[in-house]
Design a protein around this motif. Structure first.
Motif, mmCIF file in Angstrom:
data_model
loop_
_atom_site.group_PDB
_atom_site.id
_atom_site.type_symbol
_atom_site.label_atom_id
_atom_site.label_comp_id
_atom_site.label_asym_id
_atom_site.label_seq_id
_atom_site.Cartn_x
_atom_site.Cartn_y
_atom_site.Cartn_z
ATOM 1 N N ALA A 234 -32.064 24.039 1.505
ATOM 2 C CA ALA A 234 -31.957 23.032 2.556
ATOM 3 C C ALA A 234 -32.332 23.615 3.913
ATOM 4 C CB ALA A 234 -30.542 22.461 2.591
ATOM 5 N N ASP A 235 -31.911 24.868 4.173
ATOM 6 C CA ASP A 235 -32.276 25.522 5.436
ATOM 7 C C ASP A 235 -33.783 25.724 5.524
ATOM 8 O OD1 ASP A 235 -29.667 25.613 6.250
ATOM 9 O OD2 ASP A 235 -29.303 27.648 5.491
ATOM 10 N N LEU A 236 -34.432 26.130 4.402
ATOM 11 C CA LEU A 236 -35.887 26.282 4.395
ATOM 12 C C LEU A 236 -36.573 24.946 4.648
ATOM 13 C CD1 LEU A 236 -36.513 28.720 1.388
ATOM 14 C CD2 LEU A 236 -36.669 29.244 3.827
ATOM 15 N N LEU A 237 -36.028 23.929 4.014
ATOM 16 C CA LEU A 237 -36.608 22.596 4.191
ATOM 17 C C LEU A 237 -36.459 22.109 5.621
ATOM 18 C CD1 LEU A 237 -38.023 20.323 2.639
ATOM 19 C CD2 LEU A 237 -35.767 19.369 2.143
ATOM 20 N N ALA A 238 -35.334 22.436 6.252
ATOM 21 C CA ALA A 238 -35.107 22.012 7.632
ATOM 22 C C ALA A 238 -36.060 22.697 8.606
ATOM 23 C CB ALA A 238 -33.661 22.287 8.034
ATOM 24 N N ASP A 239 -36.544 23.905 8.249
ATOM 25 C CA ASP A 239 -37.458 24.651 9.144
ATOM 26 C C ASP A 239 -38.905 24.174 9.027
ATOM 27 O OD1 ASP A 239 -35.371 26.146 10.061
ATOM 28 O OD2 ASP A 239 -35.655 27.790 8.610
ATOM 29 N N THR A 240 -39.232 23.340 8.050
ATOM 30 C CA THR A 240 -40.594 22.845 7.887
ATOM 31 C C THR A 240 -40.819 21.617 8.763
ATOM 32 O OG1 THR A 240 -39.940 21.460 6.023
ATOM 33 C CG2 THR A 240 -40.664 23.692 5.529
ATOM 34 N N SER A 241 -42.073 21.232 8.849
ATOM 35 C CA SER A 241 -42.424 20.054 9.668
ATOM 36 C C SER A 241 -42.051 18.795 8.902
ATOM 37 C CB SER A 241 -43.922 20.061 9.979
ATOM 38 O OG SER A 241 -44.266 21.197 10.740
ATOM 39 N N LEU A 242 -41.092 18.082 9.428
ATOM 40 C CA LEU A 242 -40.606 16.870 8.780
ATOM 41 C C LEU A 242 -40.612 15.714 9.764
ATOM 42 C CD1 LEU A 242 -37.509 18.353 6.930
ATOM 43 C CD2 LEU A 242 -39.732 17.848 5.906
ATOM 44 N N SER A 243 -40.701 14.524 9.228
ATOM 45 C CA SER A 243 -40.583 13.340 10.080
ATOM 46 C C SER A 243 -39.138 13.157 10.522
ATOM 47 C CB SER A 243 -41.063 12.103 9.308
ATOM 48 O OG SER A 243 -40.185 11.847 8.217
ATOM 49 N N LYS A 244 -38.933 12.257 11.477
ATOM 50 C CA LYS A 244 -37.581 12.019 11.989
ATOM 51 C C LYS A 244 -36.655 11.527 10.883
ATOM 52 C CE LYS A 244 -35.150 9.540 15.646
ATOM 53 N NZ LYS A 244 -35.280 8.588 16.788
#
Length: 435
Positions: A234-244
């Protein structure tokens, strides 16, 4: 034991009285009363003995001899008019002229020499020392009966209580967490088959509790690894470019994972406190100073005002494990933070030989029907405190375990602020002993 003694004693008396009544009914009422029959034969023989004397010597001589006989026999000889006779005696003499002897209800002998002669009553002399001694001995027999029943009950209860106290001690040990405790089943220690049945029950309960604890600990420990992986991913996913919107979902996932981690920590801590050999490192502390040191940390966690009222007692020293007490207070304060509106108040007060810490909140309070179960594991008050804010149901159970490990108690009541009041009471240390 007093109640068992009284019940046994009264039971023996009732049984004895019932036996006497049964004997009276069966022997004397349903069958021929041979004692009375013998008395009637003796009375008839008595009349046949004195009647020839009456015919030969006359009435006056016979009466004098009877008076001598009565005096020597500690009896009373009294002449009675026909009008003063008891009804049962009068009936005999009126309806059976051939009968010259009769008995009244007290089994006193009434006799006459012949139908037209005076009627006499021959009875025991109540003033005779010998008759009084006989009556006294008869009454003493009942005292010996009662004393014998009392001694028998004392010995019976003493005999049973020795075995019951042994079984009670094993029961207390088992209830205190010693699941290896078993009752002796030898004939010298057992109470019937109760000891054996207790051991069977203890074995089943012990296996059930042990397996449940092992399962809970194993699941809690095994959950740590997948939770850690989920956190990392989840932390890795949070550091990627994601939409709002994607960020919102990831943030929600992280919060859920953190909640799962907290729940596992609570489960492991609860299991640790549930062990009968949980370690306690007690030291003397001032409750007032201890709480003052914790206030800033609590206040940083919430915008709600947290205050400690000035104590009315000068000495707030007690013997506790600081880490465990801090955990208990943390749980109570965070529990209050969930429901308080504006204020949380702590108060230290003395109660008998204890120091009590009250935690008040101005929330919606707790229904009294929930109070008996509030400190049970996984219980959550379902009315005023909803599932979204009630936590995992382990916080208050951990508080109870911590306090009881330190010979204290915890309770809940209504608060003067309008919400709930949780109270921890701990043994107080005398200031003269702490110096």
């Amino acid at each position: 034991m007093k109640r068992i003694y009284l019940e046994s004693f009264l039971g023996l008396i009732i049984l004895f009285v019932a036996s006497l009544i049964g004997y009276e009914v069966i022997v004397y009422q349903l069958n021929t009363d041979y004692d009375y029959l013998l008395e009637e034969h003796e009375a008839q023989a008595f009349h046949e003995f004195i009647y020839p004397i009456y015919q030969e010597k006359g009435e006056d001589y016979t009466i004098k001899q009877l008076e001598k006989l009565a005096t020597s026999s500690h009896m009373l000889l009294v002449a009675q008019e026909m009008t003063h006779l008891p009804p049962e005696v009068r009936v005999v003499f009126d309806e059976s002229p051939a009968l010259n002897t009769a008995f009244d209800e007290d089994r006193n002998l009434w006799f006459r020499f012949e139908p037209n002669s005076p009627i006499f009553k021959l009875s025991e002399n109540p003033n005779s020392p010998i008759i009084q001694a006989i009556h006294f001995d008869d009454n003493v027999v009942w005292v010996f009966f009662l004393a014998g029943f009392a001694i028998y009950c004392v010995l019976l209860i003493w005999f049973l209580s020795r075995r019951i106290r042994t079984l009670e001690k094993v029961t207390i040990d088992f209830a205190s967490g010693n699941f290896e405790a078993r009752a002796e089943t030898t004939s010298a220690k057992a109470v019937g088959s109760l000891n054996r049945r207790f051991n069977e029950m203890a074995e089943k309960v012990s296996r059930l509790i042990t397996s449940n604890r092992m399962l809970t600990n194993a699941v809690a420990h095994e959950l740590r690894t997948p939770i850690f992986r989920l956190q990392w991913q989840a932390d890795l996913l949070a550091d990627t470019s994601l939409s709002k919107e994607q960020n919102k979902y990831v943030t929600s996932i992280v919060e859920d994972i953190d909640e799962m981690e907290n729940m596992v920590d609570e489960l492991l801590y609860y299991a640790k406190m549930e062990q009968p050999d949980a370690e306690i490192q007690s030291s003397q502390i001032s409750i007032n100073s201890f709480i003052q040191s914790l206030l800033p940390r609590w206040q940083r966690e919430t915008p709600i005002t947290i205050s400690l009222l000035e104590s009315e007692i000068s000495d707030t020293t007690t013997l506790v494990d600081q880490k465990l007490l801090q955990r208990a207070l943390d749980n109570l304060l965070r529990n209050a933070m969930r429901y308080a509106q504006r204020d949380i108040t702590l108060k230290i007060r003395a109660q008998c030989e204890c120091l009590c810490i009250d935690v008040h909140d101005d929330g919606c309070g707790i229904d009294e029907t929930d109070w008996p179960h509030l400190f049970d594991a996984f219980y959550s008050a379902h009315k005023s405190r909803n599932k979204n804010s009630s936590g995992f149901g382990l916080g208050l159970a951990i508080v109870k375990q911590i306090v009881e490990l330190q010979n204290g108690s915890v309770s809940v009541a209504h608060s003067h602020l309008g919400g709930a009041r949780f109270t921890i009471c701990l043994p107080k240390i005398d200031s003269s002993l702490s110096s």
